[in-house]
Structure formats: structure tokens, C-alpha cells
Design a protein around this motif. Sequence first.
Motif, mmCIF file in Angstrom:
data_model
loop_
_atom_site.group_PDB
_atom_site.id
_atom_site.type_symbol
_atom_site.label_atom_id
_atom_site.label_comp_id
_atom_site.label_asym_id
_atom_site.label_seq_id
_atom_site.Cartn_x
_atom_site.Cartn_y
_atom_site.Cartn_z
ATOM 1 N N ARG A 1 37.311 46.351 41.479
ATOM 2 C CA ARG A 1 36.895 45.235 42.350
ATOM 3 C C ARG A 1 35.389 45.071 42.403
ATOM 4 N NH1 ARG A 1 40.144 48.139 46.631
ATOM 5 N NH2 ARG A 1 40.353 49.438 44.806
ATOM 6 N N TRP B 1 36.891 39.706 41.034
ATOM 7 C CA TRP B 1 38.064 39.557 41.896
ATOM 8 C C TRP B 1 39.188 40.427 41.366
ATOM 9 C CZ3 TRP B 1 37.402 37.521 46.445
ATOM 10 C CH2 TRP B 1 36.386 36.565 46.633
ATOM 11 N N LYS C 1 42.907 41.571 41.293
ATOM 12 C CA LYS C 1 44.182 40.935 41.605
ATOM 13 C C LYS C 1 45.127 41.953 42.214
ATOM 14 C CE LYS C 1 43.506 37.608 37.885
ATOM 15 N NZ LYS C 1 43.932 37.147 36.551
ATOM 16 N N TYR D 1 43.517 38.910 46.693
ATOM 17 C CA TYR D 1 42.438 39.517 45.914
ATOM 18 C C TYR D 1 41.567 40.395 46.813
ATOM 19 C CZ TYR D 1 43.202 35.437 42.755
ATOM 20 O OH TYR D 1 43.720 34.475 41.935
ATOM 21 N N THR E 1 37.360 42.141 46.490
ATOM 22 C CA THR E 1 36.142 42.274 45.693
ATOM 23 C C THR E 1 35.099 43.025 46.485
ATOM 24 O OG1 THR E 1 34.510 41.078 44.343
ATOM 25 C CG2 THR E 1 35.062 40.109 46.463
#
Length: 234
Positions: free
Chosen positions: A139, A143, A145, A166, A168
Motif C-alpha cells: 500500500r 492503492w 486492492k 482500497y 494506501t
Amino acid sequence: MLRYLDSDNFGTSDLGWLNSHFHFSFAGYYNPDNIQFGVLRVMNDDLVMPGTGFDTHPHQDMEIISYVVDGELSHKDSMGSEQTLTRGQVQYMSAGTGVTHSEYNHGKDMLHFFQIWIFPDKNGHTPNYGDFRFDWNDRKDKWMKIASGDGNSEFPIQIHQDVHVYATEVSAGNSQSFAVEKGRQAYLALVEGGATVNGIPMKSRDGMEITEEAITIEAEKDAHFLLIEMKKLK
């Protein structure tokens, strides 16, 4: 369209062993103008003291994702699943026709995790449990998943709804973008750190509703986000 949500205005609860911030109406916090966002019904930012937790309780007809920020989350359910997850790892439970489970912090440190509840595409699914031990670096400045309802194999967790989840962590001084397409909307939660989103300052625990708009995140310090993208409800 963007709507910034200041966490200072969120519902809160402090039970001693549990401190919670409620992004949407939950438990003793009720705001008729803030029940849900699309199919996203609950996003609770929970701190759980060591040696405590949620006793066995029931769920039905809800897709539930738990995202561990720090500490250890120990899960046990009526389907026979029993797992402990740590920072950056994710568990998923489709409550379907009915399931009971408990969640405890058996570790020595504070447990910090997000509870995310999503309405399913229909009632009556067969209950199911799963978890995934993501690598933290997956991350970093991209992004990662997590979950999807459209069968996309790039999302390791599959749920019963048209959403994409998502995470990040945007490094300090870096930027990252996400486009919410026509007919779609997304909910953005700043888990840790500080950033601006399309020029709007956000601090830890803040949220943002995004409807049919592209965003650019500019991180002032390492900024850890969760994002739930979904179809717009008519």
C-alpha cells in the motif's frame, strides 16, 4: 462533489475498555442526516484495551470488513473460524443468514481497528469468513486492492456488493490520485497522518464523501487512508 467530514463532529463512545469514533449513526449516536453513505452503513474507528474485547454477539445480512491498524485482533465465530490478525491485515465476514462471533485484544498493546459494514446485494447469503495478510509495502504510495464484489481477481477478498475497498499510505511530500467515475461515489477515511485532498486539509480520523469527482491527495506527513468506492444509490 466533495463533502469533508470533521472527526471532531463524529459520534463518540468511551466505555473505558473501548473508545470509538463513529463515522455514521451507531449505538448511542444517532444523526438522521448521517445514517449511511450509499451501501456503506458503518465505519467505526475503535481502540480496544489489552485483555478486553467484544463478547460473542450475532450479525445477519451484512458484509463486515475489519481492518487492523495496530495491535492484535483475535476473531472466533460460530462457523469454526479462529484467527489473530495484526497491523495492515484484514478479515471479512459475510453474516448472511446469521452468525455469531467475538473479537478480542489478547495482546499487550492497544488494538486499533476499523469496522466497516456494507449492506449486501441481497439477504440470505450463506455465512462466510475469510482473512488476508497483506504485506505493508503493497500500500506504499499506491492503492492496495482489498475487497470487491465484481469477481475481479486482483481483489483477494470477494464480497456480496458492488464495491471496491482500497488502502494506501502516501509518503510525506508525495501525492496520489483517484478518479470516482460517473454513477459512482466513494468514502475516504484518513486513518493516520495528515494530508490535503483537493486542497482540503484532513487530519487523522477525518472522512470525506466523494461523488463523481477525481481527487488528489497531497501528504504533509505519511498519510494512511481507507477508501470504499461504490455505485450511487438512486
